[in-house]
Design an enzyme around this catalytic site. Structure first.
Site, mmCIF file in Angstrom:
data_model
loop_
_atom_site.group_PDB
_atom_site.id
_atom_site.type_symbol
_atom_site.label_atom_id
_atom_site.label_comp_id
_atom_site.label_asym_id
_atom_site.label_seq_id
_atom_site.Cartn_x
_atom_site.Cartn_y
_atom_site.Cartn_z
ATOM 1 N N ARG A 23 57.952 100.980 30.354
ATOM 2 C CA ARG A 23 56.598 101.468 30.047
ATOM 3 C C ARG A 23 55.981 100.552 28.971
ATOM 4 N NH1 ARG A 23 53.161 102.827 26.066
ATOM 5 N NH2 ARG A 23 54.782 103.979 24.959
ATOM 6 N N GLU A 24 56.365 100.759 27.703
ATOM 7 C CA GLU A 24 55.797 99.913 26.635
ATOM 8 C C GLU A 24 56.078 98.438 26.931
ATOM 9 O OE1 GLU A 24 54.369 100.879 23.251
ATOM 10 O OE2 GLU A 24 53.847 98.765 23.430
ATOM 11 N N HIS A 96 55.400 109.010 30.458
ATOM 12 C CA HIS A 96 54.479 108.867 29.335
ATOM 13 C C HIS A 96 53.108 109.331 29.822
ATOM 14 C CE1 HIS A 96 51.981 106.319 26.557
ATOM 15 N NE2 HIS A 96 52.820 106.876 25.726
ATOM 16 N N ARG A 158 57.696 116.525 24.937
ATOM 17 C CA ARG A 158 57.459 115.887 23.641
ATOM 18 C C ARG A 158 55.956 115.813 23.406
ATOM 19 N NH1 ARG A 158 56.639 109.732 22.827
ATOM 20 N NH2 ARG A 158 54.620 110.516 23.506
ATOM 21 N N THR A 191 51.487 103.249 16.036
ATOM 22 C CA THR A 191 50.822 102.589 17.162
ATOM 23 C C THR A 191 50.319 101.184 16.838
ATOM 24 O OG1 THR A 191 50.165 104.785 17.848
ATOM 25 C CG2 THR A 191 48.958 102.949 18.850
ATOM 26 N N HIS A 219 58.530 105.551 17.169
ATOM 27 C CA HIS A 219 58.107 104.435 18.037
ATOM 28 C C HIS A 219 57.358 103.503 17.083
ATOM 29 C CE1 HIS A 219 56.106 102.930 21.881
ATOM 30 N NE2 HIS A 219 55.231 102.530 20.969
ATOM 31 N N HIS A 221 55.738 99.834 15.993
ATOM 32 C CA HIS A 221 55.234 98.530 16.413
ATOM 33 C C HIS A 221 55.494 97.485 15.328
ATOM 34 C CE1 HIS A 221 53.372 98.783 20.382
ATOM 35 N NE2 HIS A 221 53.392 100.078 20.141
ATOM 36 N N HIS A 315 77.002 72.575 7.945
ATOM 37 C CA HIS A 315 77.322 73.842 8.603
ATOM 38 C C HIS A 315 78.377 73.624 9.689
ATOM 39 C CE1 HIS A 315 73.511 76.208 7.348
ATOM 40 N NE2 HIS A 315 73.659 75.167 6.561
HETATM 41 C C1 HCA Z 1 50.376 103.554 24.190
HETATM 42 C C2 HCA Z 1 50.522 103.922 22.742
HETATM 43 C C3 HCA Z 1 51.917 104.149 22.288
HETATM 44 C C4 HCA Z 1 52.424 105.522 22.627
HETATM 45 C C5 HCA Z 1 53.714 105.873 21.949
HETATM 46 C C6 HCA Z 1 54.177 107.286 22.146
HETATM 47 C C7 HCA Z 1 51.890 103.950 20.765
HETATM 48 O O1 HCA Z 1 50.575 102.374 24.521
HETATM 49 O O2 HCA Z 1 50.046 104.423 24.981
HETATM 50 O O3 HCA Z 1 53.556 108.035 22.891
HETATM 51 O O4 HCA Z 1 55.196 107.628 21.546
HETATM 52 O O5 HCA Z 1 52.324 102.937 20.286
HETATM 53 O O6 HCA Z 1 51.372 104.863 20.121
HETATM 54 O O7 HCA Z 1 52.780 103.161 22.845
HETATM 55 CU CU CU Z 2 53.422 101.646 21.576
#
Ligand code: HCA
Ligand code: CU
Length: 443
Positions: A23-24, A96, A158, A191, A219, A221, A315
């Protein structure tokens, strides 16, 4: 569907990875950079299989109504999951989904075991994404979640406030208070990659205190390069579920890399959080993923052969004596069972001596090795791209210094653990240089 039976009976481990490579990960610009654009069904089969064999129990996919292609792939992924149930137990497939009945319905139809619902809660998301106020978000989300709970009690639910780290804590609570009692997990996604490790720890403590019965999910980034440390700190502060991808791929700089997180938990002796993960498969799974992306395991990925590759003369000498000199971490336990020494402009006479004597079988003393090294270092700067430094070295040794090989009987040759690699042995996704000497130092 066996989900009710399975999830309600499943006892989640101290750390559950929710892998979101499919997904991501698919939102990564790397796919576009390499003109690939999407994973094929075959790619998805292999990624799913590798993740399940690795010990991942939760895999996130797009809602099937994202595209006909994604909808079709739900079947492919489910088939692989079902095939591996007897071998590895049940793996939960999570969709998702927006807080929207169309997404929810499509996911249920596709046979999702759970729904990862999200809606933006930050000021930015409210103003520019959907225009709803906090109370409206809370009311709608609650109504939808209550409805799903009632009609599909087996689903794992969730709820996440998207952009949670640009959402004021009080605002987040205002929404979460309405849904917490109906969900299995609350997410707190960073995010846009603004969270610091300290902010993550504060957030995890606050959420744990307010919703002690609900598991937390993260999650993170990597916009600031904090995706790994944030996940690590979150886990140590009591977060049980973390979303990761293979090689950390995802939108913009991506998110936390699965193997990087587990590797760091291992180094920090958080062993109870590693239960059930096949850590030795970490490097192979990274190579598999790099192959899918038509690239190499990135040099910034902790579980990589690059982290056991040595170019500088000082090294190289140290590593020849003991790899511990420049390799502090137990990468072998994560499947990087070799080290690599590169012959090149920075190599010293030690490696030249070692290479010519031990690997090529030439008879030579130290003084000759020093003289050959000097000659090699002068010539190497003129080498053409693609030409092998190892070939150049052998050529100098034979043609200019008249070295001859001694015949070593085969049984002794095999006892030498080191092998010279060349282009032919290079595996896709793996860093192997035509000039490299591979040392199988620790297994
Ligand atoms: C996205 C945003 C998301 C969702 C993460 C989540 C983010 O690309 O839809 O639902 O836990 O970074 O918030 O990836
Ligand atoms: Cu994300």
């Amino acid at each position: 569907m066996a989900a009710e039976h399975c999830f309600r009976q499943y006892c989640p481990r101290a750390l559950e990875i929710i892998d979101t490579t499919l997904r991501e990960g698919q939102q990564s610009s790397l796919l576009h950079d390499h003109h690939k654009y999407f994973f094929t069904a075959g790619d998805k089969e292999e990624i799913t299989r590798s993740l399940i064999l690795y010990g991942v129990k939760f895999i996130e996919l797009f809602a099937p109504n994202v595209s006909a292609h994604e909808a079709e792939d739900w079947k492919t992924v489910r088939a692989i999951r079902d095939e591996l149930i007897t071998q590895k137990g049940y793996t939960f497939l999570l969709a998702h989904v927006r807080c929207h009945p169309a997404d929810v319905e499509a996911a249920i139809q596709a046979g999702a075991d759970g729904l990862n619902m999200y809606i933006g809660t930050s000021e930015q998301a409210r103003a520019y994404n959907h225009g709803q106020g906090l109370d409206e978000i809370a009311r709608r989300a609650r109504a939808l979640i209550e409805d799903v709970r009632r009609n599909h009690p087996q689903l794992i639910l969730r709820f996440s406030g998207e952009d949670a780290f640009r959402t004021r804590e009080a605002d987040l609570f205002r929404v979460y208070d309405q849904v917490a009692e109906h969900v299995d997990r609350l997410g707190t996604p960073d995010t846009v990659g603004v969270a610091t490790p300290a902010a993550v720890v504060r957030r995890v403590h606050a959420l744990r205190q307010r919703y002690p019965k609900v598991a937390l999910e993260g999650h993170f980034h990597d916009d600031r390069g904090f995706a790994l440390i944030n996940a690590l700190e979150a886990v140590k502060a009591g977060m049980q579920y973390v979303q990761t991808t293979l090689l950390g791929i995802g939108e913009r700089s991506g998110i936390t890399s699965m193997t990087a997180l587990l590797f760091n938990l291992f180094i920090d002796r958080e062993y109870d959080r590693l239960e059930g993960y096949h850590l030795r498969a970490s490097y192979p799974i990274n190579v598999m993923m790099a192959d899918k992306l038509r690239t190499l395991v990135p040099s910034k990925e902790p579980v990589s052969l690059t982290n056991r590759t040595h170019a500088a003369g000082v090294h190289q000498k140290g590593v020849l004596n003991s790899s511990y000199t420049y390799e502090a971490h137990p990468l072998d336990q994560f499947g990087v069972t070799e080290s690599e020494i590169l012959l090149g402009p920075l190599s010293g006479w030690n490696i030249v001596h070692y290479f010519l004597k031990e690997i090529c079988g030439f008879e030579l003393d130290e003084a000759t090795a020093r003289a050959i090294a000097t000659c090699f270092k002068e010539r190497i700067y003129a080498i053409a791209p693609g030409d092998s430094p190892a070939d150049l070295l052998i050529q100098i040794a034979q043609q200019e210094f008249g070295l001859r090989t001694i015949q070593v009987p085969e049984q002794f040759r095999q006892a030498v653990a080191q092998n010279l690699t060349d282009g032919a042995t290079r595996e896709v996704g793996e860093v192997r240089h035509a000039s490299g000497i591979i040392l199988r130092t620790r297994q």
